[in-house]
Design a protein around this motif. Structure first.
Motif, PDB file in Angstrom:
ATOM      1  N   GLN A   9       0.834  -1.207   0.000  1.00 31.50           N
ATOM      2  CA  GLN A   9       0.000   0.000   0.000  1.00 31.50           C
ATOM      3  C   GLN A   9       0.865   1.251   0.000  1.00 31.50           C
ATOM      4  N   LEU A  10       1.897   1.246   0.817  1.00 29.78           N
ATOM      5  CA  LEU A  10       2.792   2.399   0.905  1.00 29.78           C
ATOM      6  C   LEU A  10       3.515   2.629  -0.425  1.00 29.78           C
ATOM      7  N   ALA A  11       3.994   1.564  -1.048  1.00 29.72           N
ATOM      8  CA  ALA A  11       4.664   1.682  -2.343  1.00 29.72           C
ATOM      9  C   ALA A  11       3.703   2.208  -3.402  1.00 29.72           C
ATOM     10  N   LEU A  12       2.462   1.767  -3.348  1.00 29.45           N
ATOM     11  CA  LEU A  12       1.451   2.225  -4.296  1.00 29.45           C
ATOM     12  C   LEU A  12       1.190   3.719  -4.130  1.00 29.45           C
ATOM     13  N   ARG A  13       1.092   4.169  -2.876  1.00 26.69           N
ATOM     14  CA  ARG A  13       0.863   5.589  -2.605  1.00 26.69           C
ATOM     15  C   ARG A  13       2.052   6.447  -3.016  1.00 26.69           C
ATOM     16  N   CYS A  14       3.253   5.891  -2.913  1.00 24.71           N
ATOM     17  CA  CYS A  14       4.462   6.639  -3.274  1.00 24.71           C
ATOM     18  C   CYS A  14       4.727   6.627  -4.777  1.00 24.71           C
ATOM     19  N   GLY A  15       3.942   5.890  -5.511  1.00 29.56           N
ATOM     20  CA  GLY A  15       4.149   5.816  -6.961  1.00 29.56           C
ATOM     21  C   GLY A  15       5.296   4.912  -7.353  1.00 29.56           C
ATOM     22  N   LYS A  16       5.619   3.948  -6.515  1.00 32.09           N
ATOM     23  CA  LYS A  16       6.727   3.034  -6.771  1.00 32.09           C
ATOM     24  C   LYS A  16       6.236   1.672  -7.253  1.00 32.09           C
ATOM     25  N   THR A  17       5.134   1.654  -8.010  1.00 35.54           N
ATOM     26  CA  THR A  17       4.581   0.415  -8.524  1.00 35.54           C
ATOM     27  C   THR A  17       4.237   0.546 -10.001  1.00 35.54           C
ATOM     28  N   SER A  18       4.092  -0.600 -10.644  1.00 31.86           N
ATOM     29  CA  SER A  18       3.585  -0.673 -12.010  1.00 31.86           C
ATOM     30  C   SER A  18       2.431  -1.658 -12.007  1.00 31.86           C
ATOM     31  N   THR A  19       1.349  -1.291 -12.664  1.00 28.79           N
ATOM     32  CA  THR A  19       0.192  -2.170 -12.753  1.00 28.79           C
ATOM     33  C   THR A  19      -0.345  -2.148 -14.179  1.00 28.79           C
ATOM     34  N   GLY A  20      -1.254  -3.053 -14.450  1.00 28.91           N
ATOM     35  CA  GLY A  20      -1.941  -3.064 -15.737  1.00 28.91           C
ATOM     36  C   GLY A  20      -1.012  -3.290 -16.907  1.00 28.91           C
ATOM     37  N   SER A  21      -1.156  -2.449 -17.932  1.00 25.85           N
ATOM     38  CA  SER A  21      -0.374  -2.619 -19.158  1.00 25.85           C
ATOM     39  C   SER A  21       1.096  -2.236 -18.978  1.00 25.85           C
ATOM     40  N   ASP A  22       1.453  -1.598 -17.874  1.00 21.87           N
ATOM     41  CA  ASP A  22       2.850  -1.240 -17.604  1.00 21.87           C
ATOM     42  C   ASP A  22       3.618  -2.346 -16.886  1.00 21.87           C
ATOM     43  N   LEU A  23       2.911  -3.378 -16.432  1.00 20.49           N
ATOM     44  CA  LEU A  23       3.541  -4.412 -15.605  1.00 20.49           C
ATOM     45  C   LEU A  23       4.575  -5.230 -16.377  1.00 20.49           C
ATOM     46  N   ILE A  24       4.182  -5.826 -17.485  1.00 16.67           N
ATOM     47  CA  ILE A  24       5.098  -6.676 -18.259  1.00 16.67           C
ATOM     48  C   ILE A  24       6.281  -5.869 -18.808  1.00 16.67           C
ATOM     49  N   PRO A  25       6.067  -4.666 -19.386  1.00 23.11           N
ATOM     50  CA  PRO A  25       7.230  -3.884 -19.819  1.00 23.11           C
ATOM     51  C   PRO A  25       8.178  -3.507 -18.688  1.00 23.11           C
ATOM     52  N   SER A  26       7.649  -3.279 -17.486  1.00 20.43           N
ATOM     53  CA  SER A  26       8.545  -2.952 -16.368  1.00 20.43           C
ATOM     54  C   SER A  26       9.389  -4.159 -15.972  1.00 20.43           C
ATOM     55  N   GLN A  77      -5.028  -7.460 -10.208  1.00 17.78           N
ATOM     56  CA  GLN A  77      -4.666  -8.798  -9.765  1.00 17.78           C
ATOM     57  C   GLN A  77      -3.164  -8.947  -9.546  1.00 17.78           C
ATOM     58  N   SER A  78      -2.388  -7.976 -10.042  1.00 15.30           N
ATOM     59  CA  SER A  78      -0.935  -8.071  -9.895  1.00 15.30           C
ATOM     60  C   SER A  78      -0.319  -6.685  -9.947  1.00 15.30           C
ATOM     61  N   LEU A  79       0.844  -6.570  -9.334  1.00 15.18           N
ATOM     62  CA  LEU A  79       1.577  -5.309  -9.376  1.00 15.18           C
ATOM     63  C   LEU A  79       3.059  -5.577  -9.229  1.00 15.18           C
ATOM     64  N   ALA A  80       3.852  -4.642  -9.720  1.00 13.64           N
ATOM     65  CA  ALA A  80       5.305  -4.729  -9.605  1.00 13.64           C
ATOM     66  C   ALA A  80       5.784  -3.598  -8.716  1.00 13.64           C
ATOM     67  N   ILE A  81       6.643  -3.921  -7.789  1.00 11.72           N
ATOM     68  CA  ILE A  81       7.288  -2.924  -6.936  1.00 11.72           C
ATOM     69  C   ILE A  81       8.553  -2.488  -7.671  1.00 11.72           C
ATOM     70  N   THR A  82       8.688  -1.180  -7.914  1.00  9.10           N
ATOM     71  CA  THR A  82       9.828  -0.688  -8.685  1.00  9.10           C
ATOM     72  C   THR A  82      10.922  -0.067  -7.816  1.00  9.10           C
ATOM     73  N   ASP A  83      10.731  -0.041  -6.519  1.00  3.86           N
ATOM     74  CA  ASP A  83      11.720   0.517  -5.604  1.00  3.86           C
ATOM     75  C   ASP A  83      12.449  -0.623  -4.888  1.00  3.86           C
ATOM     76  N   GLN A  84      13.761  -0.584  -4.898  1.00  4.81           N
ATOM     77  CA  GLN A  84      14.566  -1.668  -4.328  1.00  4.81           C
ATOM     78  C   GLN A  84      14.341  -1.822  -2.827  1.00  4.81           C
ATOM     79  N   LYS A  85      14.222  -0.734  -2.097  1.00  2.00           N
ATOM     80  CA  LYS A  85      14.058  -0.814  -0.633  1.00  2.00           C
ATOM     81  C   LYS A  85      12.721  -1.448  -0.249  1.00  2.00           C
TER      82      LYS A  85
END
Length: 96
Positions: A9-26, A77-85
């Motif tokens: 939830q915190l990563a999502l609020r910070c904009g450190k996630t990719s979802t939807g059509s951006d997931l596979i390219p990320s 149904q899925s999301l990618a965390i883009t921040d290493q921490k």
């Protein structure tokens, strides 16, 4: 599991996630550090995510549908965390 949900939830609020059509390219661009998906995902989607993550050497975690639905009000149904921490904190909790 609540800590995993909280960090997602915190990563999502910070904009450190990719979802939807951006997931596979990320994943392919290796911007994703961790992929989290719901147990409610279809079999084809699970296989695609697992295969992409295995090929690009990105961690992949399956969450129970009830926990995953607590992350956001959006119907995802899925999301990618883009921040290493954030990814490291979630993986540490997952591994125990």
């Amino acid at each position: 599991m609540n800590k995993i949900v909280n960090y997602c939830q915190l990563a999502l609020r910070c904009g450190k996630t990719s979802t939807g059509s951006d997931l596979i390219p990320s994943i392919q661009n290796q911007k994703a550090k961790l992929v989290v998906y719901s147990s409610a995902c279809g079999l084809n989607r699970k296989k695609k995510l697992k295969d992409k993550c295995a090929y690009y050497k990105i961690e992949c975690i399956e969450l129970n549908e009830l926990f995953f639905n607590q992350i956001t009000q959006k119907n995802i149904q899925s999301l990618a965390i883009t921040d290493q921490k954030f990814a490291e904190m979630i993986m540490n909790i997952e591994k125990g």
